[in-house]
Design a protein around this motif. Structure first.
Motif, short mmCIF file in Angstrom:
data_model
loop_
_atom_site.label_atom_id
_atom_site.label_comp_id
_atom_site.label_asym_id
_atom_site.label_seq_id
_atom_site.Cartn_x
_atom_site.Cartn_y
_atom_site.Cartn_z
N TRP A 145 -22.35 1.60 -6.23
CA TRP A 145 -21.38 0.56 -6.56
C TRP A 145 -20.28 0.52 -5.50
O TRP A 145 -19.90 -0.56 -5.02
CB TRP A 145 -20.82 0.83 -7.95
CG TRP A 145 -19.72 -0.08 -8.41
CD1 TRP A 145 -19.35 -1.30 -7.91
CD2 TRP A 145 -18.84 0.17 -9.51
NE1 TRP A 145 -18.30 -1.81 -8.62
CE2 TRP A 145 -17.97 -0.94 -9.61
CE3 TRP A 145 -18.70 1.21 -10.40
CZ2 TRP A 145 -16.97 -1.02 -10.57
CZ3 TRP A 145 -17.72 1.11 -11.37
CH2 TRP A 145 -16.86 0.01 -11.45
N ASP B 255 -19.88 -2.88 -3.31
CA ASP B 255 -18.70 -3.71 -3.62
C ASP B 255 -17.46 -2.81 -3.60
O ASP B 255 -16.91 -2.47 -4.64
CB ASP B 255 -18.87 -4.36 -5.00
CG ASP B 255 -17.77 -5.36 -5.32
OD1 ASP B 255 -17.11 -5.83 -4.38
OD2 ASP B 255 -17.58 -5.64 -6.52
N PRO C 258 -14.05 -1.21 -3.80
CA PRO C 258 -12.77 -1.62 -4.39
C PRO C 258 -11.64 -1.28 -3.43
O PRO C 258 -11.86 -0.74 -2.34
CB PRO C 258 -12.69 -0.78 -5.65
CG PRO C 258 -13.41 0.47 -5.28
CD PRO C 258 -14.52 0.05 -4.36
N SER D 146 -12.00 -4.07 -8.08
CA SER D 146 -12.19 -4.72 -6.78
C SER D 146 -10.90 -4.63 -5.97
O SER D 146 -9.83 -4.38 -6.50
CB SER D 146 -12.58 -6.19 -6.97
OG SER D 146 -11.50 -6.92 -7.49
N LYS E 231 -9.21 -6.91 -4.80
CA LYS E 231 -8.26 -7.96 -5.15
C LYS E 231 -7.22 -7.48 -6.17
O LYS E 231 -6.14 -8.02 -6.27
CB LYS E 231 -8.98 -9.17 -5.72
CG LYS E 231 -9.86 -9.86 -4.71
CD LYS E 231 -10.63 -10.98 -5.36
CE LYS E 231 -11.82 -10.37 -6.00
NZ LYS E 231 -13.09 -10.83 -5.98
#
Length: 153
Positions: free
Chosen positions: A79, A83, A85, A149, A151
């Motif tokens: 993970w 993606d 974070p 994430s 963001k």
């Protein structure tokens, strides 16, 4: 960053277990009052998962739980690679991985996880014990939910 956090969580977890279980001899003494009732050491060999759920002294249970923990570590690593974070998510992943590996080592060495921290307060007597790895796993999983994430960090 994930590996550094995982490394230090693992080291702190294992050193705390060596110190409390072996040096302070909690394995034999079973209980040490540190700062009653807020903090006590209570020896508890956890053959299951949190709070003794799925407990069983059977070798199959032990190896199934080791496999599940390693599977979770692998899942989190994949993970993080696919993606990534932000910083807080990476720290959270490292905490979860370091804690999971600390408990895996316990299962390999002792056949069970060495739990020893017991905290109570304000008239509530907590019957459960936990360890540094458990704290890291919980905080890491919580952090991955909060900071999944880049963001959000």
């Amino acid at each position: 960053m994930v590996w550094w956090v995982a490394f230090w969580v693992f080291v702190i977890d294992q050193l705390s277990k060596i110190w409390v279980v072996h040096v302070l001899d909690l394995a034999t003494r079973l209980q040490i009052e540190v700062w009653p009732p807020f903090l006590n050491f209570h020896m508890a060999w956890n053959y299951g998962i949190n709070f003794g759920l799925l407990a069983g002294d059977a070798p199959a249970t032990r190896w199934i739980l080791i496999s599940v923990a390693l599977g979770i570590v692998l899942f989190v690593l994949v993970w993080m690679r696919r993606d990534p974070p932000g910083r807080l998510g990476l720290i959270s992943a490292g905490m979860l991985i370091g804690g999971a590996l600390g408990n895996v080592v316990d299962r390999v060495l002792y056949g069970a996880v060495a739990d020893f921290l017991n905290m109570s307060c304000c008239g509530f007597s907590n019957p459960f014990a936990f360890n540094v790895a458990d704290i890291a796993i919980f905080a890491g999983a919580f952090g991955l939910v909060l900071f999944p994430s880049a963001k959000n960090t």
